[in-house]
Design a protein around this motif. Structure first.
Motif, short mmCIF file in Angstrom:
data_model
loop_
_atom_site.label_atom_id
_atom_site.label_comp_id
_atom_site.label_asym_id
_atom_site.label_seq_id
_atom_site.Cartn_x
_atom_site.Cartn_y
_atom_site.Cartn_z
N ASN A 78 0.84 -1.20 0.00
CA ASN A 78 0.00 0.00 0.00
C ASN A 78 0.88 1.26 0.00
O ASN A 78 2.10 1.18 0.10
N GLU A 79 0.21 2.40 -0.12
CA GLU A 79 0.91 3.69 -0.19
C GLU A 79 1.70 3.99 1.07
O GLU A 79 2.76 4.62 1.02
N MET A 80 1.22 3.55 2.22
CA MET A 80 1.91 3.86 3.47
C MET A 80 3.25 3.15 3.57
O MET A 80 4.22 3.71 4.08
N GLU A 81 3.31 1.93 3.08
CA GLU A 81 4.59 1.20 3.08
C GLU A 81 5.62 1.95 2.22
O GLU A 81 6.78 2.08 2.59
N ILE A 82 5.16 2.43 1.07
CA ILE A 82 6.05 3.17 0.17
C ILE A 82 6.52 4.46 0.83
O ILE A 82 7.70 4.81 0.80
N LEU A 83 5.59 5.17 1.44
CA LEU A 83 5.90 6.44 2.09
C LEU A 83 6.91 6.27 3.21
O LEU A 83 7.90 7.01 3.30
N VAL A 84 6.69 5.29 4.07
CA VAL A 84 7.60 5.05 5.19
C VAL A 84 8.98 4.64 4.69
O VAL A 84 10.01 5.11 5.21
N TYR A 85 9.04 3.81 3.67
CA TYR A 85 10.32 3.39 3.09
C TYR A 85 11.09 4.61 2.57
O TYR A 85 12.29 4.77 2.85
N PHE A 86 10.39 5.46 1.84
CA PHE A 86 11.01 6.66 1.27
C PHE A 86 11.53 7.59 2.37
O PHE A 86 12.66 8.07 2.32
N LEU A 130 -0.44 10.68 -3.86
CA LEU A 130 -1.31 11.13 -2.77
C LEU A 130 -2.78 10.92 -3.10
O LEU A 130 -3.57 10.54 -2.23
N HIS A 131 -3.15 11.11 -4.35
CA HIS A 131 -4.54 10.87 -4.75
C HIS A 131 -4.91 9.39 -4.63
O HIS A 131 -6.04 9.07 -4.24
N ARG A 132 -3.96 8.51 -4.93
CA ARG A 132 -4.22 7.07 -4.74
C ARG A 132 -4.41 6.78 -3.25
O ARG A 132 -5.24 5.97 -2.86
N GLY A 137 -8.07 5.66 1.52
CA GLY A 137 -8.41 6.07 2.88
C GLY A 137 -7.24 6.44 3.77
O GLY A 137 -7.41 6.63 4.98
N TYR A 138 -6.01 6.59 3.19
CA TYR A 138 -4.84 6.90 4.00
C TYR A 138 -4.60 8.40 4.14
O TYR A 138 -4.02 8.85 5.13
N PHE A 139 -5.01 9.18 3.15
CA PHE A 139 -4.80 10.62 3.16
C PHE A 139 -6.15 11.35 3.10
O PHE A 139 -7.09 10.85 2.48
N VAL A 140 -6.22 12.51 3.73
CA VAL A 140 -7.47 13.26 3.77
C VAL A 140 -7.84 13.75 2.37
O VAL A 140 -6.96 14.01 1.54
N SER A 141 -9.11 13.88 2.14
CA SER A 141 -9.59 14.20 0.79
C SER A 141 -9.85 15.68 0.56
O SER A 141 -10.06 16.10 -0.58
N ASP A 142 -9.84 16.49 1.63
CA ASP A 142 -10.22 17.90 1.48
C ASP A 142 -9.01 18.84 1.36
O ASP A 142 -9.07 19.99 1.78
N ILE A 143 -7.90 18.31 0.81
CA ILE A 143 -6.70 19.11 0.61
C ILE A 143 -6.36 19.14 -0.88
O ILE A 143 -6.46 18.13 -1.57
N ASN A 144 -5.96 20.31 -1.37
CA ASN A 144 -5.44 20.42 -2.74
C ASN A 144 -3.94 20.14 -2.66
O ASN A 144 -3.16 20.99 -2.23
N CYS A 186 -2.38 12.78 6.70
CA CYS A 186 -2.89 11.44 6.98
C CYS A 186 -4.23 11.43 7.72
O CYS A 186 -4.46 12.24 8.61
N THR A 187 -5.07 10.48 7.35
CA THR A 187 -6.28 10.18 8.12
C THR A 187 -5.87 9.38 9.35
O THR A 187 -4.70 8.99 9.50
N ASP A 188 -6.81 9.11 10.23
CA ASP A 188 -6.52 8.26 11.40
C ASP A 188 -6.02 6.90 10.94
O ASP A 188 -5.10 6.33 11.53
N LYS A 189 -6.63 6.39 9.87
CA LYS A 189 -6.21 5.10 9.32
C LYS A 189 -4.75 5.16 8.86
O LYS A 189 -3.96 4.25 9.14
N GLY A 190 -4.40 6.23 8.18
CA GLY A 190 -3.03 6.38 7.70
C GLY A 190 -2.03 6.48 8.83
O GLY A 190 -0.96 5.85 8.79
N LEU A 191 -2.36 7.25 9.87
CA LEU A 191 -1.46 7.42 11.01
C LEU A 191 -1.26 6.10 11.76
O LEU A 191 -0.16 5.80 12.22
N LYS A 192 -2.32 5.32 11.87
CA LYS A 192 -2.22 4.01 12.56
C LYS A 192 -1.28 3.09 11.80
O LYS A 192 -0.46 2.37 12.40
N VAL A 193 -1.38 3.09 10.48
CA VAL A 193 -0.50 2.23 9.66
C VAL A 193 0.94 2.68 9.79
O VAL A 193 1.85 1.86 9.93
N ILE A 194 1.18 3.97 9.80
CA ILE A 194 2.55 4.50 9.94
C ILE A 194 3.15 4.07 11.28
O ILE A 194 4.31 3.64 11.34
#
Length: 199
Positions: A78-86, A130-132, A137-144, A186-194
């Motif tokens: 998932n995106e969070m694994e990629i983000l943390v690795y980077f 980030l859009h993916r 559900g990992y990143f908030v949707s109300d940000i440009n 990050c959403t709560d879901k994203g922060l928990k995964v991190i």
């Protein structure tokens, strides 16, 4: 690989390490030649100017990182694994880089242009990423995210311009910048995964 190609690669890798550790201005072509136990003449036969060598170092470094990240991303769940690795890779790397390396880079026009084009390409990729993450559900949707990417670039440019690295290490600056950004994105879901991936 031919002897010329092998020598070229050795020069780039050695010069890049020296530049990152000491800053570009502090390292002379004589220093690079000496580190490789070759003559200055041989060095100039491969790279006619220091700016050309710096350009090839940055290009090589960028391409190698892109390959490494793409390879990991192709196997990640998932995106969070990629983000943390980077982020871990960047934090580990920045420990050994002198702040002067970054400030010195912007004194070379060809390097500046290459960095600008690479940044444009990377920005497009990061927004798509980030859009993916939003869809999953990992990143908030109300940000440009195009706007916030601009904010992030401006913050880091301000850090270098104001020489914040004279008061804090680059590692501390980057780490706090990451934490600040993640908590905004990050959403709560994203922060928990991190938290799971980091511990």
């Amino acid at each position: 690989m031919s002897k010329h190609e092998e020598l070229r690669k050795r020069i780039i890798e050695t010069a890049l390490l020296l530049f990152k550790s000491n800053g570009i201005k502090a390292i002379k072509m004589d220093d690079i030649a000496s580190s490789l136990s070759i003559s200055k003449r041989t060095l100039y036969e491969v790279f006619q100017t220091k700016e050309l060598l710096i350009f090839e170092c940055i290009k090589h470094d960028t391409e190698e990182k892109d390959k490494m990240y793409a390879e990991f991303a192709s196997k990640a769940n998932n995106e969070m694994e990629i983000l943390v690795y980077f982020l871990k890779a960047r934090l580990d790397e920045i420990k050994s880089i002198s702040p002067k390396f970054f400030s010195d880079l912007y004194k070379f026009p060809t390097v500046v242009e290459y960095i600008r084009k690479s940044k444009e390409k990377r920005t497009r990729g990061s927004v798509e990423f980030l859009h993916r993450g939003v869809e999953n559900g990992y990143f908030v949707s109300d940000i440009n995210y195009e706007i916030t990417n601009f904010f992030c670039d401006s913050i880091m440019a301000s850090v270098m311009e104001n020489k914040l690295y004279n008061h804090y290490t680059l590692h501390e600056i980057f780490r706090n910048f990451i934490l600040f950004t993640l908590r905004a994105y990050c959403t709560d879901k994203g922060l928990k995964v991190i938290k799971t991936l980091i511990t």
